[in-house]
Design an enzyme around this catalytic site. Structure first.
Site, PDB file in Angstrom:
ATOM      1  N   ASP A  31      27.087  40.511  56.531  1.00 34.63           N
ATOM      2  CA  ASP A  31      26.651  40.699  57.914  1.00 34.63           C
ATOM      3  C   ASP A  31      26.033  39.401  58.429  1.00 34.63           C
ATOM      4  O   ASP A  31      25.284  38.735  57.716  1.00 34.63           O
ATOM      5  CB  ASP A  31      25.633  41.844  57.977  1.00 34.63           C
ATOM      6  CG  ASP A  31      25.400  42.343  59.388  1.00 34.63           C
ATOM      7  OD1 ASP A  31      25.776  43.483  59.682  1.00 34.63           O
ATOM      8  OD2 ASP A  31      24.831  41.577  60.204  1.00 34.63           O
ATOM      9  N   HIS A  99      32.755  50.629  59.978  1.00 36.12           N
ATOM     10  CA  HIS A  99      32.208  49.743  58.944  1.00 36.12           C
ATOM     11  C   HIS A  99      31.073  50.457  58.229  1.00 36.12           C
ATOM     12  O   HIS A  99      30.322  51.218  58.831  1.00 36.12           O
ATOM     13  CB  HIS A  99      31.725  48.407  59.537  1.00 36.12           C
ATOM     14  CG  HIS A  99      30.801  48.552  60.697  1.00 36.12           C
ATOM     15  ND1 HIS A  99      31.238  48.873  61.967  1.00 36.12           N
ATOM     16  CD2 HIS A  99      29.449  48.427  60.799  1.00 36.12           C
ATOM     17  CE1 HIS A  99      30.211  48.933  62.789  1.00 36.12           C
ATOM     18  NE2 HIS A  99      29.109  48.677  62.109  1.00 36.12           N
TER      19      HIS A  99
END
Ligand code: 5GP
Ligand code: ZN
Length: 115
Positions: A31, A99
């Site tokens: 991320d 996700h």
């Protein structure tokens, strides 16, 4: 692939990212705004809006395998980790491509929710 979708582009290498795992159906990458020492996103290569958008069993199984691979390679399989998927407005889903957030590497708190 959805042309205006950032995770379609990353999952299919149209835009490159910091990948930690990949197979035919899914990939996992870090991320860009990590909330924990390990913060990896597991993303299918096909576009699905959420976890309940008709995702094939084979893809769901590939996502589970990706979690297993990531927590082992990140060394958090024993210390523990949390897997979160946001779906829709009440969950504040920002990127509209399914996700799974895989978080770990520190104590993540007693509360499931921040507020
Ligand atoms: P959501 O709120 O949709 O569940 O979370 C989206 C996540 O994707 C956020 O944690 C955000 O930091 C991450 N993110 C958004 N755009 C990008 C990107 O282009 N690259 C990477 N590596 N992460 C992204
Ligand atoms: Zn997409």
């Amino acid at each position: 692939m959805k042309d205006d979708c950032i995770f379609c582009k990353i999952a299919n290498h149209v835009i490159e990212s910091d990948y930690v795992y990949e197979d035919d159906l899914v990939c996992a990458f870090r991320d860009m705004n990590p909330a924990a020492p390990t913060h990896v996103l597991v993303v299918p290569k096909e576009h699905y809006a959420t976890i309940v958008d008709g995702v094939p069993q084979e893809t769901l199984a590939a996502m589970a395998k990706a979690i297993d691979e990531v927590v082992k390679s990140e060394g958090i399989d024993e210390s523990g980790f949390r897997v979160i998927t946001n779906a829709g407005p009440d969950a504040d889903q920002v990127v509209k491509h399914l996700h799974l957030h895989v978080l770990g590497g520190r104590f993540l708190g007693e509360s499931l929710l921040a507020e």
